[in-house]
Design an enzyme around this catalytic site. Structure first.
Site, PDB file in Angstrom:
ATOM      1  N   HIS A   1      10.105  35.014 -17.052  1.00  0.00           N
ATOM      2  CA  HIS A   1       9.560  33.982 -16.163  1.00  0.00           C
ATOM      3  C   HIS A   1      10.319  32.664 -16.290  1.00  0.00           C
ATOM      4  CE1 HIS A   1       6.126  31.371 -14.615  1.00  0.00           C
ATOM      5  NE2 HIS A   1       6.291  32.277 -13.674  1.00  0.00           N
TER       6      HIS A   1
ATOM      7  N   LYS B   1      13.222  29.689 -16.023  1.00  0.00           N
ATOM      8  CA  LYS B   1      14.118  29.147 -14.997  1.00  0.00           C
ATOM      9  C   LYS B   1      15.110  28.214 -15.691  1.00  0.00           C
ATOM     10  CE  LYS B   1      10.175  30.171 -12.605  1.00  0.00           C
ATOM     11  NZ  LYS B   1       8.853  30.464 -13.204  1.00  0.00           N
TER      12      LYS B   1
ATOM     13  N   ASP C   1      29.052  25.277 -17.912  1.00  0.00           N
ATOM     14  CA  ASP C   1      30.150  24.906 -18.812  1.00  0.00           C
ATOM     15  C   ASP C   1      29.668  24.390 -20.162  1.00  0.00           C
ATOM     16  OD1 ASP C   1      32.049  25.659 -16.980  1.00  0.00           O
ATOM     17  OD2 ASP C   1      32.396  23.644 -16.199  1.00  0.00           O
TER      18      ASP C   1
ATOM     19  N   HIS D   1       2.766  24.142  -8.116  1.00  0.00           N
ATOM     20  CA  HIS D   1       3.527  25.113  -8.901  1.00  0.00           C
ATOM     21  C   HIS D   1       4.128  24.491 -10.160  1.00  0.00           C
ATOM     22  CE1 HIS D   1       6.671  28.326  -9.553  1.00  0.00           C
ATOM     23  NE2 HIS D   1       5.655  29.064  -9.193  1.00  0.00           N
TER      24      HIS D   1
ATOM     25  N   LYS E   1       4.705  22.770 -13.932  1.00  0.00           N
ATOM     26  CA  LYS E   1       4.325  23.061 -15.315  1.00  0.00           C
ATOM     27  C   LYS E   1       4.831  21.900 -16.172  1.00  0.00           C
ATOM     28  CE  LYS E   1       5.639  27.229 -13.257  1.00  0.00           C
ATOM     29  NZ  LYS E   1       4.411  27.560 -12.625  1.00  0.00           N
TER      30      LYS E   1
ATOM     31  N   ASP F   1       0.698   9.923 -23.731  1.00  0.00           N
ATOM     32  CA  ASP F   1       1.018   8.530 -24.038  1.00  0.00           C
ATOM     33  C   ASP F   1       2.420   8.204 -23.513  1.00  0.00           C
ATOM     34  OD1 ASP F   1      -1.475   8.352 -25.229  1.00  0.00           O
ATOM     35  OD2 ASP F   1      -0.709   8.882 -27.209  1.00  0.00           O
TER      36      ASP F   1
END
Length: 430
Positions: free
Chosen positions: A115, A117, A122, A296, A298, A303
């Site tokens: 899951h 991404k 380089d 969508h 996350k 603080d």
């Protein structure tokens, strides 16, 4: 590859990217400038205008001699046409599929998925977040366009992100030898110089040595919170320990705000989240439902000292089964930038729930039905996680059922996307 513990890395520069309008131009521009290596991991790759544009820049990079590895998940990316795959592999792109299901059960393996991404170019610039390579991350997709975030990274942490990504494809690089070979991932790649002031750490979740690392980072941050917590998360159904951490933070006077889905792309996700609303709100947690489009994201901040951006939802699949990756950040400037995005979202695009709206859930809990359903749903993935974990294969895309006769590329649509991409690149990133 030798096991490494997550560690803090100093001297990084971070740029917060919101939605595909900022993320895709930044990634494609970095790919176009690549000279040696491109690593990409994505849960979803669709053969739409974003997937076509990605194909073009990756194929061009491979033809000029760049080593290109792209890994897609066999469940999240189940339909790529033979023409699409061959246009990549014929150019020299190494297209891997993580744990492809058998052809007759392509949709029946939703557990322990890749899951993450991640993009690394380089060994010098990296990207991590929740954005897949699909057109539903662009506003012109319509009412179902997703609200999401990612971060662009320069600095020494990129080397850690690169090692994380190389570890996934290491089995594919063995070429089916029965003896293990060392992946010379760091050969010729120096650790990037310090580029900023951010202190960061790459934290992953797997089914071996890092089963609860991301959840533990959330709990530690909540325990240390003094003034404010803002969490924006797509699929929210955390376990008992994380719920208690949120409740205790609110009970000692911390302003805890949750930005959750009001118009989910998966209907049951909102129903599951509602089961715990009453428990949280009675402790003083503020819940805001984002109602413009599917949420969508996350991301979270605590603080002025802690933030995270990544792929992990706060639900049983992400916290107990899937392979996930988050960047943990200690940087005041980044927290200010993230807060500047999330605060207007709460104020202008969300509906703030009141405790009176959770009375129905309270009644079900008093009957014991809610508690029973909650514990079954919450612990079912953990029960699955205790089953023996096999080595999940990484296979060339051409050898898997992922390759099917899917949607044919539309030349006009690809041209329109390239035009839009050029226009976006001329606009500054906030």
């Amino acid at each position: 590859m030798r096991f490494r513990r997550p560690e803090w890395t100093q001297g990084n520069r971070l740029d917060l990217l919101e939605n595909g309008e900022q993320y895709f131009p930044a990634v494609f521009s970095a790919i176009e400038g690549a000279q040696r290596e491109i690593l990409i991991e994505t849960f979803i790759l669709f053969e739409d205008k974003v997937g076509l544009a990605l194909r073009d820049v990756l194929a061009a990079a491979a033809r000029r001699g760049v080593e290109v590895h792209m890994t897609v998940d066999g469940f999240g990316s189940p339909t790529l046409s033979e023409a699409y795959v061959h246009s990549l592999t014929d150019a020299g792109v190494h297209l891997h599929v993580f744990d492809p299901p058998p052809k007759l059960s392509r949709r029946l393996k939703p557990f322990r998925r890749l899951h993450r991404k991640i993009v690394v170019i380089d060994g010098e610039v990296g990207f991590i977040g929740g954005i897949n390579f699909s057109a539903d991350h662009l506003l012109d997709f319509g009412p179902e366009a997703k609200q999401d975030y990612a971060v662009r990274i320069h600095g020494p942490i990129v080397a850690q992100l690169r090692r994380t990504s190389r570890k996934i494809i290491a089995p594919a690089l063995q070429k089916r030898r029965w003896w293990p070979l060392r992946d010379h991932a760091d050969a010729g790649f120096a650790v990037p110089n310090e580029a900023g002031t951010a202190r960061t750490m790459v934290v992953t979740r797997d089914n071996h040595r890092h089963r609860d690392d991301i959840e533990r980072m959330y709990r530690l941050a909540l325990h240390a919170a003094q003034h404010e917590v803002i969490i924006a998360n797509a699929y929210f159904f955390p376990g008992y320990r994380l719920l208690k951490s949120m409740q205790r933070a609110a009970q000692r006077g911390v302003s805890v705000h949750l930005i959750l889905q009001g118009q989910p792309d998966i209907p049951w996700a909102r129903w599951a989240a509602h089961m715990v609303y009453d428990l949280l709100m009675r402790s003083g947690v503020h819940i805001h439902e984002y109602c413009e489009r599917p949420m969508h994201g996350k991301v979270a901040l605590v603080d002025d000292v802690w933030a995270t951006v990544g792929s992990s939802n706060l639900d049983p699949l992400s916290l107990s089964l899937n392979l996930e990756a988050n960047l943990i950040i200690q940087d005041r400037a980044f927290n200010e930038a993230l807060r500047a995005k999330l605060t207007p979202l709460m104020q202008d695009c969300c509906v703030k729930l009141e405790l009176s709206q959770t009375a129905a859930n309270r009644w079900w809990w008093r009957l014991g039905v809610g508690a029973l359903v909650f514990h079954v749903m919450r612990h079912f993935p953990r029960w699955l996680a205790r089953l023996p974990v096999r080595q999940q294969p990484i296979l060339p895309a051409a050898d898997t059922p992922v390759v099917v006769s899917a949607a044919k590329p539309v030349a006009a649509e690809a041209w329109q996307w390239q035009t839009a991409l050029q226009r976006l690149r001329q606009e500054p990133v906030d």
